[in-house]
Design an enzyme around this catalytic site. Structure first.
Site, mmCIF file in Angstrom:
data_model
loop_
_atom_site.group_PDB
_atom_site.id
_atom_site.type_symbol
_atom_site.label_atom_id
_atom_site.label_comp_id
_atom_site.label_asym_id
_atom_site.label_seq_id
_atom_site.Cartn_x
_atom_site.Cartn_y
_atom_site.Cartn_z
ATOM 1 C CB CYS A 2 -0.873 0.024 1.248
ATOM 2 S SG CYS A 2 -1.896 -1.424 1.440
ATOM 3 N NE ARG A 27 4.347 1.815 -1.406
ATOM 4 C CZ ARG A 27 5.424 1.749 -0.631
ATOM 5 N NH1 ARG A 27 6.549 2.282 -1.064
ATOM 6 N NH2 ARG A 27 5.402 1.169 0.538
ATOM 7 C CD1 TRP A 74 -1.704 -6.384 -1.949
ATOM 8 C CD2 TRP A 74 -1.459 -5.612 -4.013
ATOM 9 N NE1 TRP A 74 -1.561 -7.455 -2.765
ATOM 10 C CE2 TRP A 74 -1.412 -7.017 -4.051
ATOM 11 C CE3 TRP A 74 -1.331 -4.920 -5.199
ATOM 12 C CZ2 TRP A 74 -1.243 -7.729 -5.236
ATOM 13 C CZ3 TRP A 74 -1.150 -5.626 -6.378
ATOM 14 C CH2 TRP A 74 -1.120 -7.020 -6.381
ATOM 15 C CG ASN A 98 2.080 -0.265 3.604
ATOM 16 O OD1 ASN A 98 1.571 -1.289 3.172
ATOM 17 N ND2 ASN A 98 3.336 0.073 3.351
ATOM 18 N N GLY A 99 0.365 -2.398 5.711
ATOM 19 C CA GLY A 99 0.927 -3.527 6.465
ATOM 20 C C GLY A 99 -0.177 -4.416 6.992
ATOM 21 C CD GLU A 479 20.856 -16.592 0.029
ATOM 22 O OE1 GLU A 479 21.292 -17.262 -0.927
ATOM 23 O OE2 GLU A 479 20.705 -15.355 -0.036
ATOM 24 C CE LYS A 483 22.495 -12.571 -0.756
ATOM 25 N NZ LYS A 483 22.182 -13.671 -1.526
ATOM 26 C CD GLU A 486 25.795 -12.816 -3.724
ATOM 27 O OE1 GLU A 486 25.822 -12.677 -4.944
ATOM 28 O OE2 GLU A 486 24.761 -13.118 -3.117
ATOM 29 C CG HIS A 502 30.074 -37.847 6.853
ATOM 30 N ND1 HIS A 502 30.206 -39.186 7.124
ATOM 31 C CD2 HIS A 502 28.920 -37.465 7.444
ATOM 32 C CE1 HIS A 502 29.154 -39.613 7.814
ATOM 33 N NE2 HIS A 502 28.349 -38.595 8.026
ATOM 34 C CE LYS A 601 19.158 -8.163 -8.306
ATOM 35 N NZ LYS A 601 19.325 -8.846 -7.007
HETATM 36 C C1 AGP Z 1 22.250 -13.995 -5.359
HETATM 37 O O1 AGP Z 1 22.598 -13.109 -4.305
HETATM 38 C C2 AGP Z 1 23.105 -13.785 -6.587
HETATM 39 N N1 AGP Z 1 23.058 -12.448 -6.998
HETATM 40 C C3 AGP Z 1 22.834 -14.793 -7.688
HETATM 41 O O2 AGP Z 1 23.165 -16.060 -7.167
HETATM 42 C C4 AGP Z 1 21.387 -14.865 -8.197
HETATM 43 O O3 AGP Z 1 20.538 -15.397 -7.197
HETATM 44 C C5 AGP Z 1 21.347 -15.809 -9.408
HETATM 45 O O4 AGP Z 1 22.163 -15.266 -10.426
HETATM 46 C C6 AGP Z 1 19.943 -16.031 -9.964
HETATM 47 O O5 AGP Z 1 19.421 -14.813 -10.433
HETATM 48 P P1 AGP Z 1 17.845 -14.778 -10.773
HETATM 49 O O6 AGP Z 1 17.146 -15.005 -9.495
HETATM 50 O O7 AGP Z 1 17.624 -13.398 -11.330
HETATM 51 O O8 AGP Z 1 17.556 -15.840 -11.764
#
Ligand code: AGP
Length: 606
Positions: A2, A27, A74, A98-99, A479, A483, A486, A502, A601
């Site tokens: 919202c 939004r 929304w 909102n929320g 994950e 994080k 990267e 193992h 990205k």
């Molecule tokens: C995640 O932090 C990375 N930037 C990368 O692993 C990303 O998740 C991956 O390239 C997949 O991208 P997508 O979700 O746009 O398909």
């Protein structure tokens, strides 16, 4: 999400409110409305659909008044009708929100018991009645709002105006963002600085738990206990085109903090909050006809799929084959026609994922995708798109898209369980209720990040970091490791905690930090024994748990206290500290947090 706007103006505000709402259209919304105060009377106008419908109404029935609030809705609680559109009001108070107010049902019951008749299906209406009740008790608006806020549970933002106070607006932030703008004898309020760009670039962002008492001469901000607090006034660079960092140093930080709001927003697309039930779109496949699901994605999106594997198999008894798209596309996986292939992608443009989708299309699979960009290639090539409503994700490291992907997958797993007769209606209510509580838990975790800065100094010295998790939290360990590596460039590996003995335990010594996701779930005791194995070898343990330190049975370097939530939703909640550990370490290391070296990205090439 919202959108909220408010103006204490020196001239009629109706047109400006609509202009500000137009800047919040990105939004997403399904109805809109404004309310103004003129000559001691609150009046409002609302309309279903797009803002032009509201403008058409205003052309015929103009609202005057120099004090006003506006809202794009929304729908979460109650259908997207004019009657459920904001602002909600009584004769004394008008509110936009909102929320999610999680305890709205009990509040509705308490209000109804006083003889007050509620006229909408929304959670927001209870706020207007509660404040009015306090005013009727003789409290002034500030006390009335303070008493009311103490009764609300959930993640929300509010703006409130009062019949008897022409120069007053009160705003409250608990999870969803709010920006206050300073004008020349005017004051403004908006869900973000973009909405206020036409009026001012002098902005203060409320912090979580803040509420602001605004007049045309300025504002007084208080924290959740009612203590006066100061927030920095800054120049905003927002414009209608730019996505703004808000009051954060990096887009990644902003996007981490948007998660309570965007996860709520995404859940609202798949859940009937009023009845704590699923409300999924019609699916072009029948879960009862499937004997397995294949899932493929890359990177963080792949880890979301890995969490979903645990959910589909546990709650729907539906086997899942999952693989990273770069492998899946060349394995020539044998697929029975009529199966379901599920693709997860923030960008919707990842080449490997798209190629795998096309392979599955050739194998006569039903193609479903979970994407954050509706007009993307993967979305276009899918039979059904289940959108994440995270909003634009600018930081290369995926954060809010990940937890929104989990939110969608969780709803899908519940739907599969219900369809296949493995989840009862009561089970659905329990699991959906747990999902509804996620934004509140996320907000609580994001309220105090002080421990992460200290942790980052320790982690920044490491050359190798291990992340451990069990069961549905094993992908969260993966994950967390992704994080960290990267954005800080420190090598990190995620492992199933049971795998330690193992091989990886050979790595453990006092130079290796070990981050462990250890919720008090069915596997907690097993994870504890892994913790103790690491401690016995001098490993530096950072444990994320809702257990007390005394329960760990070993020395740890640091604990990150976690809320006690339903096992089902721990992956969404434990993702938050994993993101913050990486973020603060990267900031301390001085790397380019939003555009880490070598990364894009969206990987649109093989
Ligand atoms: C995640 O932090 C990375 N930037 C990368 O692993 C990303 O998740 C991956 O390239 C997949 O991208 P997508 O979700 O746009 O398909």
């Amino acid at each position: 999400m919202c959108g909220i706007v408010g103006i204490l103006g020196r001239e009629p505000v109706a047109g400006k409110l609509v202009d500000a709402l137009k800047r919040l259209e990105y939004r997403g919304y399904d109805s809109a409305g404004i309310a103004t105060l003129e000559a001691g009377k609150l009046t409002r106008l609302r309309a279903e659909g797009k803002l032009r419908n509201l403008e058409d109404r205003l052309a015929k029935e103009p609202l005057r008044g120099n004090t006003g609030i506006g809202h794009t809705r929304w729908a979460t609680h109650g259908a997207p009708t004019e009657n459920n559109a904001h602002p909600h009001m009584t004769g004394r108070v008008s509110v936009v929100h909102n929320g999610i107010i999680e305890n709205f049902q009990e509040l509705r019951t308490a209000i109804a018991e006083t003889g007050t008749v509620l006229t909408t299906d929304t959670d927001t209406e209870v706020v207007a009645h509660l404040i009015t009740h306090e005013l009727d008790e003789g409290h002034d608006p500030v006390v009335a709002v303070l008493h009311t806020l103490k009764r609300l549970e959930g993640a929300f933002a509010l703006a409130i105006i009062f019949r008897d106070h022409e120069d007053l607006m009160i705003a409250a932030r608990q999870g969803s963002p709010l920006a206050v703008g300073f004008g020349d004898g005017e004051m403004y309020l908006g869900s973000d600085a973009i909405a206020l760009a036409p009026f001012t670039d002098t902005i203060t962002y409320l912090q979580d738990g803040d509420w602001a008492v605004m007049t045309r001469n300025g504002l007084a901000i208080r924290d959740r206990e009612g203590n006066a607090v100061e927030r920095p006034v800054q120049k905003s660079v927002a414009s209608a085109l730019m996505v703004d960092k808000g009051n954060h140093r990096h887009f990644m930080a902003k996007e981490i903090h948007e998660q309570p709001e965007v996860v709520s927003h995404t859940l609202a697309h798949y859940i009937d909050f009023t009845n704590t039930r699923l409300q999924l779109p019609d699916l072009p496949f029948d879960f009862t006809n499937l004997n397995r699901i294949v899932i493929s994605a890359c990177g963080t999106a792949y880890y979301a799929g890995l969490v979903a594997k645990y959910w589909f198999e546990r709650y729907a008894r539906l086997p899942v084959d999952i693989d990273v798209a770069s492998e899946f596309r060349y394995r020539e996986v044998p697929l029975e026609p009529g199966g379901l292939a599920l693709f997860i992608s923030q960008s919707g443009e990842t080449a490997d994922t798209l190629a795998t989708l096309r392979y599955c299309r050739e194998q006569d699979q039903h193609i479903a995708s979970i994407v954050n960009v509706r007009e993307s290639s993967i979305a276009r090539d899918s039979d059904i798109v289940l959108p994440t409503l995270a909003g634009p994700e600018i930081g290369v490291a995926s954060t809010k898209a990940f937890t929104c992907q989990l939110a969608v997958l969780a709803c899908l797993a519940i739907a599969a369980g219900r369809a296949r007769g493995h989840l009862s209606e009561q089970d659905e209510t329990e699991l959906v209720g747990a999902l509804i509580g996620v934004p509140r838990h996320m907000s609580a975790l994001l309220r105090d990040e002080s421990g992460f800065e200290a942790l980052s100094h320790t982690l920044s010295k490491a050359h190798d970091v291990l992340y451990l998790g069990r069961g549905v939290n094993f992908p969260i360990a993966l994950e967390g490791a992704l994080k960290l590596k990267e954005i800080s460039y420190i090598h990190a590996e995620g492992y199933a905690a049971g795998e330690l003995k193992h091989g990886p335990i050979a790595l453990i010594d006092e130079s290796v930090p070990v981050v462990v996701a250890a919720p008090k779930d069915a596997l907690f005791e097993k994870t504890l024994s892994n913790l103790q194995e690491v401690a016995a070898r001098g490993g530096q343990i950072i444990v994320l748990s809702d257990a007390g330190e005394a329960e760990l049975g070993c020395e740890v370097m640091a604990t990150i206290p976690m809320p006690h939530a339903h096992d089902f939703v721990n992956p969404l909640i434990y993702a938050i500290p994993m993101q913050l550990i990486a973020y603060y370490t990267a900031v301390f290391m001085g790397t380019d947090v939003d555009q880490p070296r070598n990364l894009a990205k969206s990987v649109t090439v093989e």
